[in-house]
Structure formats: C-alpha cells, structure tokens
Write a protein that holds these residues in place. Structure first.
Motif, PDB file in Angstrom:
ATOM      1  N   ASP A  17       0.889  -1.238   0.151  1.00 61.24           N
ATOM      2  CA  ASP A  17      -0.068  -0.013  -0.094  1.00 61.24           C
ATOM      3  C   ASP A  17       1.002   1.049   0.026  1.00 61.24           C
ATOM      4  OD1 ASP A  17      -1.884  -1.916   0.485  1.00 61.24           O
ATOM      5  OD2 ASP A  17      -2.745  -1.368   2.328  1.00 61.24           O
ATOM      6  N   THR A  19       1.891   4.686   0.396  1.00 61.97           N
ATOM      7  CA  THR A  19       1.197   5.447   1.296  1.00 61.97           C
ATOM      8  C   THR A  19       1.842   7.020   1.428  1.00 61.97           C
ATOM      9  OG1 THR A  19       0.814   3.524   2.708  1.00 61.97           O
ATOM     10  CG2 THR A  19       0.844   5.668   3.796  1.00 61.97           C
ATOM     11  N   ASP A  93      -8.501   1.310   6.675  1.00 61.34           N
ATOM     12  CA  ASP A  93      -7.624   1.076   7.991  1.00 61.34           C
ATOM     13  C   ASP A  93      -8.104   2.011   8.956  1.00 61.34           C
ATOM     14  OD1 ASP A  93      -6.458  -0.280   5.652  1.00 61.34           O
ATOM     15  OD2 ASP A  93      -4.238   0.534   6.184  1.00 61.34           O
ATOM     16  N   LYS A 155      -3.209  -4.934  11.482  1.00 60.98           N
ATOM     17  CA  LYS A 155      -2.125  -3.755  10.884  1.00 60.98           C
ATOM     18  C   LYS A 155      -1.195  -3.546  12.176  1.00 60.98           C
ATOM     19  CE  LYS A 155      -1.553   0.552   8.369  1.00 60.98           C
ATOM     20  NZ  LYS A 155      -2.072   1.484   7.918  1.00 60.98           N
ATOM     21  N   GLY A 159       2.295   4.550  12.210  1.00 58.62           N
ATOM     22  CA  GLY A 159       3.829   5.022  11.567  1.00 58.62           C
ATOM     23  C   GLY A 159       3.824   6.504  12.358  1.00 58.62           C
ATOM     24  N   LYS A 185      -1.030  -6.715   7.961  1.00 58.11           N
ATOM     25  CA  LYS A 185      -0.227  -5.753   7.235  1.00 58.11           C
ATOM     26  C   LYS A 185       0.767  -5.109   8.175  1.00 58.11           C
ATOM     27  CE  LYS A 185      -1.215  -1.066   5.167  1.00 58.11           C
ATOM     28  NZ  LYS A 185      -2.110  -0.261   4.767  1.00 58.11           N
ATOM     29  N   SER A 187       3.533  -2.208   8.756  1.00 60.30           N
ATOM     30  CA  SER A 187       3.585  -0.788   8.423  1.00 60.30           C
ATOM     31  C   SER A 187       4.441   0.082   9.467  1.00 60.30           C
ATOM     32  CB  SER A 187       2.280  -0.071   8.227  1.00 60.30           C
ATOM     33  OG  SER A 187       1.472  -0.091   9.422  1.00 60.30           O
ATOM     34  N   PHE A 207       2.017  -4.547   2.958  1.00 61.42           N
ATOM     35  CA  PHE A 207       3.036  -3.871   3.500  1.00 61.42           C
ATOM     36  C   PHE A 207       2.349  -2.317   3.336  1.00 61.42           C
ATOM     37  CE2 PHE A 207       5.258  -7.120   1.873  1.00 61.42           C
ATOM     38  CZ  PHE A 207       6.241  -7.443   2.870  1.00 61.42           C
ATOM     39  N   GLY A 208       2.645  -1.511   4.489  1.00 60.88           N
ATOM     40  CA  GLY A 208       2.285  -0.014   4.233  1.00 60.88           C
ATOM     41  C   GLY A 208       3.685   0.568   4.176  1.00 60.88           C
ATOM     42  N   VAL A 209       3.924   1.205   3.142  1.00 61.28           N
ATOM     43  CA  VAL A 209       5.157   1.938   2.821  1.00 61.28           C
ATOM     44  C   VAL A 209       5.115   3.084   2.109  1.00 61.28           C
ATOM     45  CG1 VAL A 209       6.539  -0.049   2.851  1.00 61.28           C
ATOM     46  CG2 VAL A 209       5.369   0.318   0.686  1.00 61.28           C
ATOM     47  N   SER A 210       5.945   4.052   2.593  1.00 61.30           N
ATOM     48  CA  SER A 210       5.911   5.398   2.154  1.00 61.30           C
ATOM     49  C   SER A 210       7.355   5.438   0.968  1.00 61.30           C
ATOM     50  CB  SER A 210       5.876   6.715   2.940  1.00 61.30           C
ATOM     51  OG  SER A 210       6.941   6.515   3.837  1.00 61.30           O
TER      52      SER A 210
END
Length: 232
Positions: A17, A19, A93, A155, A159, A185, A187, A207-210
C-alpha cells in the motif's frame, strides 16, 4: 498464512500500500504522489480521507479512519467511514481505541470496530493495533477482537506513534493469532528490501510503505537486519 518462502520485487508491489499520510499534504504533492504511484506500478495507494476523492488510474484507494490516535467516538469513526466509501475508498484502515485496549475492555473494542465494519460492507477492513505500544497479550486480544468484529486484516502501526512501527516479533505473533483467517499488514519504518523480506517471512501479507521507490532500488541488496526481532 501465505507461502512465505521468498518475496520478489514484483510480489512486493502486489502487496504494497503506497502511502502518503502527511497532514500538510498539498494538492500539488498529492498529484505528484499519484503520478509516482503510476510510474512505480503499485496496485494500491493509501491517502488521508480529506484528500479523497482521487483519480484511481487503475489502482485501489486505501484510506484511514480515526487516524492517527483512534480516540474517536465510534459514531464519528462510522461517519468518517461512510464518507470515505462515498468518496471512492476501496479499503479502510481504522485505528483501534488504545484506551479501551489498555483497559482490557474487549467488548467495547469489538463494538467500536464493528461500527466501522457495518459502515463499509464489502470493503476490505484493516485494524491498526499500534503493536509497539502493546504487550503480547494485548496484541493477541486485539487480533481476536478485530476478527470477531469482521475485519479482514490486522495492521501493526500508524507510523505516527512514538513507541515505533512494525517489528518481526509483532508480525509473527499476529500471524500466529489469526492463523491465515485474516491478513497481516506490516507498516511503520519499512525502508529496505531486506526488511520487507524479513517481515514477509515472519507472516506479513501486506505492507504499508511510503519509501516504496527506495525499497525497490535496494531489492538486490543482500543486507539483512542484524537483530531478528528488531523494530522497524
């Protein structure tokens, strides 16, 4: 649990995902982010509900509810969810109410989450537990409450909590608790291919990733985290 024998860069993109959750995001920054997502080839983007609706361009839209504290009335979370659905969100979420978790009031935790579940029928619902701030028993009970409320995934983190983000230990514990019935998830603090592979092996299914671009750039890097239970 999915087959955790390995993770390719293509599989990572399928499960990421991408983000952008900074509260000061401008319209120009959002446009650049969406264009970047298209260039990266991600399947989903995750943005603040106030930024919706956004042009999908073939991607699913994930948004957050009760973010980042979770300390919202259930009715407010439900209303925010309904608005997000109307604005085109495909996945929600939601942040758990940490005060209820710390109090051990699991019926209230479940009821809070169920209000959100009922506001987004048919959509993927993920419950953010803020695992770095919880004991193992609280993580397990939180996963069970999320499952009982009808969530699709649990999740690790927003973050934004000072306690930290995803850890291998938390992901393993969550995966063991949900037993493949729900996704997991990871993150918060995921910034390299090595970390993504370790979390995948521990049981993460999303995965929650920026830092998506830098993670992909590091994919051929053989470096691994020094500590098996390091926090990311």
């Amino acid at each position: 649990m999915s087959d955790q024998t390995g993770l390719t860069a293509g599989e990572f993109l399928d499960h990421a995902d991408h983000t952008l959750l900074a509260s000061d995001t401008t319209a120009e920054q959002l446009a650049g982010f969406i264009a970047g997502a298209e260039a990266l080839g991600v399947k989903r983007v995750c943005v603040l509900p106030s930024l919706l609706p956004v042009e999908k361009r073939g991607r699913e839209i994930v948004t957050v509810v009760g973010f980042p504290t979770g300390a919202h009335a259930s009715e407010v979370k439900a209303a925010e969810t309904r608005r997000a659905v109307a604005d085109g969100a495909d996945e929600i979420d939601v942040v758990v109410n940490l005060g209820l978790v710390r109090s051990g009031d699991w019926r209230a935790v479940e009821a809070d989450l169920r209000a959100v579940r009922e506001a987004c029928p048919g959509l993927v619902l993920k419950v953010i537990l803020e695992t770095a701030a919880l004991s193992d028993d609280e993580i397990v009970a939180g996963c069970r409450a999320a499952e009982a409320a009808g969530a699709d995934m649990v999740k690790t983190s927003t973050g934004f909590h000072p306690a930290g983000g995803a850890s291998l230990h938390a992901v393993r514990l969550m995966a063991q608790t949900v037993g493949g019935r729900l996704g997991v998830k990871a993150s918060g603090g995921i910034r390299s291919a090595a970390v993504a592979r370790e979390l995948w092996a521990a049981g993460a299914t999303r995965f929650g990733v920026s830092a998506t671009a830098s993670i992909l750039a590091s994919w051929d890097d053989d470096e691994r985290p020094e500590a098996a239970d390091a926090s990311y």
